[in-house]
Design a protein around this motif. Structure first.
Motif, PDB file in Angstrom:
ATOM      1  N   GLN A 164      51.599 -24.668  -2.118  1.00 37.13           N
ATOM      2  CA  GLN A 164      51.753 -23.527  -2.863  1.00 37.13           C
ATOM      3  C   GLN A 164      51.159 -23.631  -4.304  1.00 37.13           C
ATOM      4  O   GLN A 164      51.341 -22.696  -4.973  1.00 37.13           O
ATOM      5  CB  GLN A 164      53.165 -23.412  -3.240  1.00 37.13           C
ATOM      6  N   GLY A 165      50.161 -24.599  -4.338  1.00 42.95           N
ATOM      7  CA  GLY A 165      49.212 -24.709  -5.586  1.00 42.95           C
ATOM      8  C   GLY A 165      49.948 -25.052  -6.711  1.00 42.95           C
ATOM      9  O   GLY A 165      49.403 -24.884  -7.776  1.00 42.95           O
ATOM     10  N   LEU A 166      51.268 -25.684  -6.601  1.00 44.22           N
ATOM     11  CA  LEU A 166      51.988 -26.332  -7.474  1.00 44.22           C
ATOM     12  C   LEU A 166      51.578 -27.811  -7.647  1.00 44.22           C
ATOM     13  O   LEU A 166      51.311 -28.693  -6.974  1.00 44.22           O
ATOM     14  CB  LEU A 166      53.255 -26.215  -7.190  1.00 44.22           C
ATOM     15  N   LEU A 167      51.373 -28.365  -9.073  1.00 38.81           N
ATOM     16  CA  LEU A 167      51.145 -29.564  -9.405  1.00 38.81           C
ATOM     17  C   LEU A 167      52.367 -30.545  -9.291  1.00 38.81           C
ATOM     18  O   LEU A 167      53.461 -29.841  -9.770  1.00 38.81           O
ATOM     19  CB  LEU A 167      50.802 -29.724 -11.046  1.00 38.81           C
ATOM     20  N   VAL A 168      52.210 -31.787  -9.061  1.00 39.72           N
ATOM     21  CA  VAL A 168      53.513 -32.646  -8.754  1.00 39.72           C
ATOM     22  C   VAL A 168      53.398 -33.564  -9.718  1.00 39.72           C
ATOM     23  O   VAL A 168      52.426 -34.654  -9.670  1.00 39.72           O
ATOM     24  CB  VAL A 168      53.600 -33.081  -7.397  1.00 39.72           C
ATOM     25  N   VAL A 169      54.043 -33.723 -10.596  1.00 41.82           N
ATOM     26  CA  VAL A 169      54.222 -34.617 -11.931  1.00 41.82           C
ATOM     27  C   VAL A 169      55.350 -35.504 -11.865  1.00 41.82           C
ATOM     28  O   VAL A 169      56.523 -35.143 -12.335  1.00 41.82           O
ATOM     29  CB  VAL A 169      53.809 -33.963 -13.305  1.00 41.82           C
ATOM     30  N   PRO A 170      55.509 -36.666 -11.037  1.00 46.79           N
ATOM     31  CA  PRO A 170      57.084 -37.090 -10.870  1.00 46.79           C
ATOM     32  C   PRO A 170      57.415 -37.751 -12.156  1.00 46.79           C
ATOM     33  O   PRO A 170      56.608 -38.095 -13.095  1.00 46.79           O
ATOM     34  CB  PRO A 170      56.566 -38.390 -10.108  1.00 46.79           C
ATOM     35  N   THR A 186      50.050 -45.052  -6.650  1.00 46.17           N
ATOM     36  CA  THR A 186      49.057 -45.521  -5.299  1.00 46.17           C
ATOM     37  C   THR A 186      49.837 -44.982  -4.108  1.00 46.17           C
ATOM     38  O   THR A 186      48.967 -44.562  -3.070  1.00 46.17           O
ATOM     39  CB  THR A 186      49.433 -47.004  -5.280  1.00 46.17           C
ATOM     40  N   GLN A 187      51.208 -44.691  -3.873  1.00 43.76           N
ATOM     41  CA  GLN A 187      51.546 -44.365  -2.563  1.00 43.76           C
ATOM     42  C   GLN A 187      51.683 -43.003  -2.212  1.00 43.76           C
ATOM     43  O   GLN A 187      51.631 -42.555  -1.111  1.00 43.76           O
ATOM     44  CB  GLN A 187      53.256 -44.903  -2.530  1.00 43.76           C
ATOM     45  N   TYR A 188      51.489 -42.205  -3.469  1.00 52.17           N
ATOM     46  CA  TYR A 188      51.769 -40.545  -3.158  1.00 52.17           C
ATOM     47  C   TYR A 188      50.489 -39.944  -4.032  1.00 52.17           C
ATOM     48  O   TYR A 188      49.846 -40.293  -5.005  1.00 52.17           O
ATOM     49  CB  TYR A 188      53.156 -40.208  -4.172  1.00 52.17           C
ATOM     50  N   ASN A 189      50.167 -38.758  -3.344  1.00 48.10           N
ATOM     51  CA  ASN A 189      49.144 -38.156  -3.821  1.00 48.10           C
ATOM     52  C   ASN A 189      49.344 -37.031  -4.888  1.00 48.10           C
ATOM     53  O   ASN A 189      49.624 -35.770  -4.944  1.00 48.10           O
ATOM     54  CB  ASN A 189      48.715 -37.126  -2.520  1.00 48.10           C
ATOM     55  N   VAL A 190      50.103 -37.789  -5.883  1.00 47.38           N
ATOM     56  CA  VAL A 190      50.743 -36.909  -7.133  1.00 47.38           C
ATOM     57  C   VAL A 190      49.706 -36.593  -8.317  1.00 47.38           C
ATOM     58  O   VAL A 190      48.609 -37.132  -8.146  1.00 47.38           O
ATOM     59  CB  VAL A 190      51.876 -37.730  -7.781  1.00 47.38           C
TER      60      VAL A 190
END
Length: 410
Positions: free
Chosen positions: A137-143, A205-209
């Motif tokens: 959806q074009g949202l950035l993901v910043v854990p 490393t593990q996630y495309n964040v």
């Protein structure tokens, strides 16, 4: 429009004034462009008063209160679709809370934390699913590294590593927080620093964040720091005993500087893993953050440690809200990095009207600030008005998209 433009140019023909006129004209044009956040012309002393244009932050935190949504693939899909439709652009899903992680972590297991992981309804990796659906959806993901140095005294981490905890002068190891009674990991202890760094690097490393966020708990209440390790370190570096007064200015500054130095190390570890990752910080307003929690986030901004700032201003009174978001520290940050305000959207026991949310959002945006809402479920599901009415309210706030690239924009 062309006639007015020529008239103005003739009036301001002197060469020294033409650049100022062009800047003013550009400001008018950009102000009318949807999705653009603009800083007010109140720069630091000695800096030209030229507005800095950046994509506007339109974010929302996903907390453990939102776990029912995050565990269900269908609900995650619906949530991300809805946020995308309403022109949000960033989500902050929780990954660290109460001494546990919300993703499969080898780092946590190595430190004696039981392999307890929040998993989806079909056993899937929650964070991986959220990242995938949000990016579509074009949202950035910043854990969101929510608990910072805070951990329950009963957590495996605290029980297995008692030497990692700090304490008050009277030997008490806990304080009362919004999360209840908690202990504090010693931010000056190298093993604590390594543990937190390893968790952060693991996620990167593990996630495309698109980055990582640290909040107001990446700090230490000023009453703490009287453990044996910190006393010894302070004595070694200053040749003095730790002051009895926790509010002693030199003692506060020493501890705050140590936390800042660790944040610089964390930032480097993140960027070494992904150079364009966003290091986001979400502290309380500066006077409180530094004086009571040794969190000198203004230094973090000055030193380039933070790529994004979202200041938590959770209060119902509009005048008090405006006073806090108009502080010079926030205006300074606006000249450096994308800056926003954390807006409280309610809880089950403390609902907030859409009118208050709109009022505070507009106050922030009028000052060139973005917004992030706490938290997802209270945007429209846990609320005093019907969901469709609330969603229409957000649609009115954000009628046009505001795209963010995920690359740090300084």
């Amino acid at each position: 429009m062309a006639i007015q433009f020529r008239t103005l140019l003739q009036h301001w023909r002197k060469a020294v004034l033409i650049p100022l006129f062009l800047v003013s004209l550009l400001t008018v044009i950009l102000t009318e462009t949807p999705g653009i956040a603009q800083t007010p012309a109140v720069p630091p002393v000695g800096t030209p008063a030229v507005p800095i244009v950046r994509p506007e932050i339109r974010g929302v935190w996903l907390t453990l209160n939102d776990l029912d949504v995050m565990k269900d693939r269908t609900k995650v899909q619906e949530a991300m679709n809805q946020l995308g439709r309403l022109n949000f652009n960033t989500i902050y899903p929780v990954i660290w809370n109460s001494g546990y992680v919300t993703y499969p972590s080898a780092v946590a297991q190595r430190q004696g934390i039981q392999p307890f992981v929040y998993r989806g309804s079909d056993g899937h990796d929650i964070l991986a699913d959220v990242v995938d659906r949000a990016h579509r959806q074009g949202l950035l993901v910043v854990p969101w590294f929510e608990f910072g140095f805070m951990t329950p005294l009963t957590s495996e981490l605290a029980v297995n590593h008692p030497d990692w905890l700090t304490e008050q002068r009277n030997g008490v190891q806990t304080s009362i927080s919004g999360a209840g009674e908690v202990a504090w990991l010693n931010p000056f202890h190298p093993e604590v620093q390594q543990f937190i760094t390893s968790l952060v690097v693991e996620v990167m490393t593990q996630y495309n964040v698109d980055g990582i966020q640290f909040d107001d708990n990446m700090s230490l209440p000023r009453e703490f720091g009287y453990d044996a390790y910190t006393r010894s370190l302070y004595k070694k570096e200053t040749k003095k005993d730790v002051p009895a007064n926790p509010a002693d200015q030199a003692w506060m500054r020493w501890r705050a500087n140590k936390i800042t130095a660790f944040m610089a190390q964390l930032e480097k570890a993140v960027k070494d893993r992904k150079s364009n990752a966003i290091v986001s910080i979400s502290p309380n307003y500066y006077d409180f953050a530094y004086k009571f929690h040794l969190q000198d986030w203004l230094a973090w901004v000055r030193q380039g440690i933070a790529d994004e700032l979202i200041v938590q201003v959770y209060r119902p009174n509009l005048q008090s809200f405006i006073e806090k978001i108009s502080r010079p520290e926030i205006q300074f940050a606006q000249q450096r990095i994308p800056t926003g305000i954390g807006v409280f959207t309610g809880q089950r026991t403390n609902p907030v009207s859409i009118y208050q949310i709109q009022e505070q959002t507009r106050a922030a945006r009028d000052r060139g600030l973005g917004v992030a809402y706490f938290y997802y479920e209270s945007l429209w599901d846990v609320a005093p008005e019907p969901a469709n009415y609330r969603q229409a309210g957000f649609e009115a706030l954000f009628p046009a998209p505001a795209y963010r690239s995920g690359v740090s924009m300084r």
